[in-house]
Design a protein around this motif. Structure first.
Motif, PDB file in Angstrom:
ATOM      1  N   ARG A  68      36.544  17.622  43.540  1.00 56.87           N
ATOM      2  CA  ARG A  68      36.384  18.556  44.647  1.00 56.87           C
ATOM      3  C   ARG A  68      36.840  17.931  45.968  1.00 56.87           C
ATOM      4  N   THR A  69      36.445  16.679  46.216  1.00 59.41           N
ATOM      5  CA  THR A  69      36.870  16.007  47.434  1.00 59.41           C
ATOM      6  C   THR A  69      38.390  15.875  47.470  1.00 59.41           C
ATOM      7  N   GLU A  70      38.966  15.482  46.354  1.00 55.61           N
ATOM      8  CA  GLU A  70      40.413  15.320  46.308  1.00 55.61           C
ATOM      9  C   GLU A  70      41.112  16.668  46.491  1.00 55.61           C
ATOM     10  N   ALA A  71      40.581  17.746  45.914  1.00 61.87           N
ATOM     11  CA  ALA A  71      41.176  19.075  46.080  1.00 61.87           C
ATOM     12  C   ALA A  71      41.101  19.522  47.530  1.00 61.87           C
ATOM     13  N   GLN A  72      39.994  19.230  48.202  1.00 62.18           N
ATOM     14  CA  GLN A  72      39.861  19.612  49.610  1.00 62.18           C
ATOM     15  C   GLN A  72      40.859  18.855  50.476  1.00 62.18           C
ATOM     16  N   LEU A  73      41.073  17.582  50.172  1.00 64.50           N
ATOM     17  CA  LEU A  73      42.047  16.810  50.937  1.00 64.50           C
ATOM     18  C   LEU A  73      43.468  17.289  50.659  1.00 64.50           C
ATOM     19  N   VAL A 103      43.066   4.325  47.284  1.00 66.65           N
ATOM     20  CA  VAL A 103      42.480   3.672  48.453  1.00 66.65           C
ATOM     21  C   VAL A 103      41.048   4.153  48.672  1.00 66.65           C
ATOM     22  N   MET A 104      40.793   5.441  48.458  1.00 59.77           N
ATOM     23  CA  MET A 104      39.432   5.951  48.639  1.00 59.77           C
ATOM     24  C   MET A 104      38.469   5.291  47.656  1.00 59.77           C
ATOM     25  N   GLN A 105      38.918   5.108  46.414  1.00 57.12           N
ATOM     26  CA  GLN A 105      38.053   4.469  45.429  1.00 57.12           C
ATOM     27  C   GLN A 105      37.933   2.972  45.679  1.00 57.12           C
ATOM     28  N   GLY A 106      39.036   2.318  46.036  1.00 54.27           N
ATOM     29  CA  GLY A 106      38.995   0.887  46.282  1.00 54.27           C
ATOM     30  C   GLY A 106      38.175   0.511  47.499  1.00 54.27           C
ATOM     31  N   SER A 107      38.108   1.423  48.482  1.00 54.76           N
ATOM     32  CA  SER A 107      37.350   1.148  49.706  1.00 54.76           C
ATOM     33  C   SER A 107      35.864   1.456  49.555  1.00 54.76           C
ATOM     34  N   GLY A 108      35.504   2.135  48.454  1.00 57.45           N
ATOM     35  CA  GLY A 108      34.116   2.536  48.279  1.00 57.45           C
ATOM     36  C   GLY A 108      33.801   3.892  48.849  1.00 57.45           C
ATOM     37  N   PHE A 109      34.788   4.557  49.465  1.00 54.25           N
ATOM     38  CA  PHE A 109      34.554   5.914  49.977  1.00 54.25           C
ATOM     39  C   PHE A 109      34.185   6.854  48.835  1.00 54.25           C
ATOM     40  N   LEU A 110      34.873   6.670  47.702  1.00 57.66           N
ATOM     41  CA  LEU A 110      34.510   7.360  46.466  1.00 57.66           C
ATOM     42  C   LEU A 110      34.210   6.296  45.419  1.00 57.66           C
ATOM     43  N   THR A 111      33.050   6.384  44.798  1.00 54.91           N
ATOM     44  CA  THR A 111      32.704   5.403  43.775  1.00 54.91           C
ATOM     45  C   THR A 111      33.201   5.801  42.394  1.00 54.91           C
ATOM     46  N   ARG A 167      42.960  35.762  44.322  1.00 56.08           N
ATOM     47  CA  ARG A 167      42.486  34.715  45.227  1.00 56.08           C
ATOM     48  C   ARG A 167      41.296  33.985  44.608  1.00 56.08           C
ATOM     49  N   LEU A 168      41.406  32.655  44.518  1.00 57.60           N
ATOM     50  CA  LEU A 168      40.336  31.836  43.977  1.00 57.60           C
ATOM     51  C   LEU A 168      39.694  31.074  45.130  1.00 57.60           C
ATOM     52  N   ARG A 169      38.569  31.544  45.595  1.00 62.62           N
ATOM     53  CA  ARG A 169      37.944  30.926  46.763  1.00 62.62           C
ATOM     54  C   ARG A 169      37.383  29.544  46.450  1.00 62.62           C
ATOM     55  N   SER A 170      37.217  29.228  45.161  1.00 62.56           N
ATOM     56  CA  SER A 170      36.730  27.898  44.806  1.00 62.56           C
ATOM     57  C   SER A 170      37.802  26.837  45.030  1.00 62.56           C
ATOM     58  N   LEU A 171      39.063  27.265  45.166  1.00 64.20           N
ATOM     59  CA  LEU A 171      40.152  26.336  45.417  1.00 64.20           C
ATOM     60  C   LEU A 171      40.644  26.559  46.847  1.00 64.20           C
ATOM     61  N   PRO A 172      40.490  25.569  47.717  1.00 60.49           N
ATOM     62  CA  PRO A 172      40.746  25.798  49.138  1.00 60.49           C
ATOM     63  C   PRO A 172      42.213  25.694  49.539  1.00 60.49           C
ATOM     64  N   ASN A 193      43.070  26.578  36.877  1.00 60.88           N
ATOM     65  CA  ASN A 193      42.751  25.915  38.139  1.00 60.88           C
ATOM     66  C   ASN A 193      43.603  24.663  38.343  1.00 60.88           C
ATOM     67  N   ASP A 194      43.824  23.902  37.259  1.00 57.26           N
ATOM     68  CA  ASP A 194      44.642  22.695  37.379  1.00 57.26           C
ATOM     69  C   ASP A 194      46.082  23.039  37.753  1.00 57.26           C
ATOM     70  N   GLU A 195      46.583  24.148  37.244  1.00 50.51           N
ATOM     71  CA  GLU A 195      47.944  24.567  37.586  1.00 50.51           C
ATOM     72  C   GLU A 195      48.018  25.057  39.034  1.00 50.51           C
ATOM     73  N   ILE A 196      46.982  25.770  39.473  1.00 49.63           N
ATOM     74  CA  ILE A 196      46.939  26.201  40.872  1.00 49.63           C
ATOM     75  C   ILE A 196      46.953  24.982  41.794  1.00 49.63           C
ATOM     76  N   ARG A 197      46.279  23.916  41.386  1.00 48.46           N
ATOM     77  CA  ARG A 197      46.241  22.704  42.217  1.00 48.46           C
ATOM     78  C   ARG A 197      47.616  22.050  42.358  1.00 48.46           C
ATOM     79  N   LEU A 198      48.525  22.368  41.459  1.00 48.45           N
ATOM     80  CA  LEU A 198      49.891  21.853  41.571  1.00 48.45           C
ATOM     81  C   LEU A 198      50.728  22.668  42.549  1.00 48.45           C
TER      82      LEU A 198
END
Length: 244
Positions: free
Chosen positions: A208-213, A195-203, A82-87, A123-128
């Protein structure tokens, strides 16, 4: 149903472990084996240790990336500590994982993913993956050989399949009500990031934000219809963003 359960081995170092894993799969009725960049394959050692499952070894598909291996799967379970850093959603008990996996496999491909013998999945493979699963073991010596891990989870899948409810008629879900594939989800997450970057939500890209979503949507398990609705919402928002 069992034919929809895929076993994916990532960068297997010892070819004998491929053969032993194929043997473990065949004893539990699984037949779909995909290899991601194995160090040596084909190899006589893989065939020798298959010991009756040579057909699975000969039929194994070799691909260049984990993304390619699971693109059509609606559930992808990575076997790891279990990798708690990856939600990501996590199954602490393999039998609970297997029941859900078999339910999805009734309609669409699913995958069990196993990493390298020494270092497991990155970690990148777990994200898949859509979920993680751990195999409970002796805390003082919780080391399983690759083929042993395949055997344990294949057994749990086979047991869940044997114990599935068989009474009563359950009509197949219409395609739009089924789970989206990993490829469809990847397109959605890419669209969301734009869309998050184009809207300015993420500059700037923020892993981490993308992994949480991604974990949020993995827990929510939207249907294909719901994902299409979200894509339509993003397209509408994107249309009103200022041009870069």
């Amino acid at each position: 149903m069992l034919s929809n359960i895929r076993v994916v081995l990532v960068q297997t170092f010892h070819p004998g472990n491929i053969g032993a894993s194929a043997r473990a799969m065949k004893t539990m009725g699984l037949s779909d084996l995909v290899l991601v960049r194995p160090r040596a394959f084909p190899d006589p050692e893989a065939t020798r240790l298959a010991a009756g499952a040579e057909d699975l070894v000969e039929g194994a598909r070799v691909v260049d990336s984990l993304a390619e291996a699971v693109s059509d799967c609606v559930q992808v379970v990575g076997a790891s500590a279990r990798l708690r850093s990856l939600p990501l959603p996590h199954f602490d008990e393999p039998d609970a994982m297997a029941r859900e996996l078999v339910e999805h496999a009734a309609h669409d491909p699913v995958a069990l993913v196993f990493g390298r013998e020494r270092s497991g999945l990155t970690n990148d493979e777990i994200r898949l993956c859509s979920h993680q699963v751990s195999i409970p073991a002796n805390p003082d010596y919780g080391i399983l050989n690759l083929s042993q891990a395949v055997q344990v989870l294949a057994y749990e899948a086979f047991t869940a399949w044997r114990r599935r409810p068989t009474s009563g008629y359950r009509p197949a879900l219409p395609p739009e009500e089924r789970q989206p594939s990993r490829e469809q989800l990847d397109h959605f997450h890419g669209h969301l990031a734009r869309v998050m970057q184009g809207s300015g939500f993420l500059t700037q890209p923020h892993a981490r934000t993308e992994a949480q979503l991604q974990a949020l949507f993995a827990r929510a398990q939207p249907s294909r219809r719901e994902l299409s609705l979200l894509r339509g919402l993003l397209a509408s928002l994107e249309h009103h963003l200022p041009e870069a």
